[in-house]
Design an enzyme around this catalytic site. Structure first.
Site, PDB file in Angstrom:
ATOM      1  N   ASP A 168       0.770  -1.383  -0.112  1.00 47.46           N
ATOM      2  CA  ASP A 168      -0.068   0.011  -0.078  1.00 47.46           C
ATOM      3  C   ASP A 168       0.970   1.172  -0.052  1.00 47.46           C
ATOM      4  O   ASP A 168       0.661   2.430  -0.602  1.00 47.46           O
ATOM      5  CB  ASP A 168      -0.823  -0.020   1.141  1.00 47.46           C
ATOM      6  CG  ASP A 168      -1.880   1.264   1.091  1.00 47.46           C
ATOM      7  OD1 ASP A 168      -2.424   1.566   0.330  1.00 47.46           O
ATOM      8  OD2 ASP A 168      -2.226   1.823   2.342  1.00 47.46           O
ATOM      9  N   ARG A 213     -10.453  10.247 -12.296  1.00 44.12           N
ATOM     10  CA  ARG A 213      -9.607  10.284 -11.088  1.00 44.12           C
ATOM     11  C   ARG A 213      -9.048   9.157 -10.687  1.00 44.12           C
ATOM     12  O   ARG A 213      -8.592   9.034  -9.468  1.00 44.12           O
ATOM     13  CB  ARG A 213     -10.638  10.989 -10.088  1.00 44.12           C
ATOM     14  CG  ARG A 213     -11.124  12.372 -10.414  1.00 44.12           C
ATOM     15  CD  ARG A 213     -11.678  12.962  -9.182  1.00 44.12           C
ATOM     16  NE  ARG A 213     -12.943  12.336  -8.652  1.00 44.12           N
ATOM     17  CZ  ARG A 213     -13.004  11.820  -7.594  1.00 44.12           C
ATOM     18  NH1 ARG A 213     -12.367  11.831  -6.710  1.00 44.12           N
ATOM     19  NH2 ARG A 213     -14.256  11.183  -7.232  1.00 44.12           N
ATOM     20  N   LYS A 214      -9.431   7.810 -11.231  1.00 46.13           N
ATOM     21  CA  LYS A 214      -9.084   6.848 -10.873  1.00 46.13           C
ATOM     22  C   LYS A 214      -7.701   6.341 -11.405  1.00 46.13           C
ATOM     23  O   LYS A 214      -7.086   6.346 -12.619  1.00 46.13           O
ATOM     24  CB  LYS A 214      -9.884   5.445 -11.293  1.00 46.13           C
ATOM     25  CG  LYS A 214     -11.361   5.891 -10.660  1.00 46.13           C
ATOM     26  CD  LYS A 214     -12.449   4.609 -11.290  1.00 46.13           C
ATOM     27  CE  LYS A 214     -13.693   5.010 -10.439  1.00 46.13           C
ATOM     28  NZ  LYS A 214     -14.722   3.831 -11.265  1.00 46.13           N
TER      29      LYS A 214
END
Length: 248
Positions: A168, A213-214
């Site tokens: 992450d 926006r992804k």
């Protein structure tokens, strides 16, 4: 001289309540505080520049240093022909936090104690030791990661949650470099083989595509020679505004 420095440090400690003073060692005829301890503390006392955790320290093993020098030796220099992939090292600091969720302003004392999750343990080599490099076009990001003893899950191996944290962190940093700030919307992880504690691995992040926006990013964790695949992952990040973050 060591005694005089120790007095100065104790005085500074009373002015800066959040600084931890090291445990006092037994008195000796030469000094009351080891010179090494004084040397390590002085830079943080007399320099306002934050510590860059992505620079080499004494806990880094030979393989970590070798890879660091490899990628650092391929950093971009001005005016250089782009004949091969060029890497830029990304500095890594403790977070400078001013606001909590909802836009609540935090006191200076709380701000000073705030720590980025992977940098909340100051002992070199105890937990997350890593450095990230990103390529010129920001399509790829590579992380050299050395896992410390505090990250143990299965006996002698790295905890799956710690691996997820690093994935992450790497993919999120990669996405942030493209379109900051971002939030993790989805993270899928396939664990293939365990990572021994103390070993060094490569975490490679690749931008697959963007849709508005992804940002869609893939990631793999491998041995440094590429012979063993430890983990595969895919991540989806969404670009947000600062105002959105402050609202909570």
């Amino acid at each position: 001289m060591a005694r005089n420095l120790a007095r100065i440090l104790r005085g500074c400690g009373s002015l800066v309540p959040f600084m931890k003073t090291p445990a006092r060692p037994p008195r000796s005829s030469s000094s009351s505080i080891p010179v090494r301890t004084l040397v390590e503390m002085l830079p943080s006392l007399f320099s306002s520049k934050p510590r860059d955790f992505s620079l080499p320290n004494s806990s880094w093993g030979e393989e970590m240093m070798r890879l660091y020098e490899h990628y650092n030796g391929h950093t971009e220099t001005e005016g250089e022909e782009n004949q091969e992939r060029k890497w830029n090292r990304l500095p890594s600091y403790n977070r400078s936090l001013k606001y909590a969720a909802g836009g609540v302003y935090l006191s200076k004392l709380i701000q000073s104690k705030a720590r980025l999750f992977t940098r909340n343990i100051r002992d070199p080599g105890a937990a997350f030791e890593y450095v990230l490099f990103i390529d010129k076009e920001k399509e790829k990001c590579v992380c050299i990661f050395q896992a410390g003893h505090l990250l143990e899950g299965p006996p002698g191996h790295v905890h799956g949650g710690a691996i997820a944290t690093m994935i992450d962190t790497v993919t999120g940093t990669h996405a942030s470099a493209i379109s900051a700030p971002v939030l993790t919307a989805n993270l899928n992880i396939d664990y293939r083989s365990p990572i021994p504690l103390g070993s060094t691995v490569l975490i490679e992040s690749t931008l697959e595509k963007t849709e508005g926006r992804k940002l869609f990013i893939s990631c793999k964790v491998t041995s440094t020679d590429g012979s063993k695949r430890h983990t595969d992952a895919t991540a989806l990040f969404v670009s947000v505004s600062i105002g959105h973050l402050l609202k909570g």
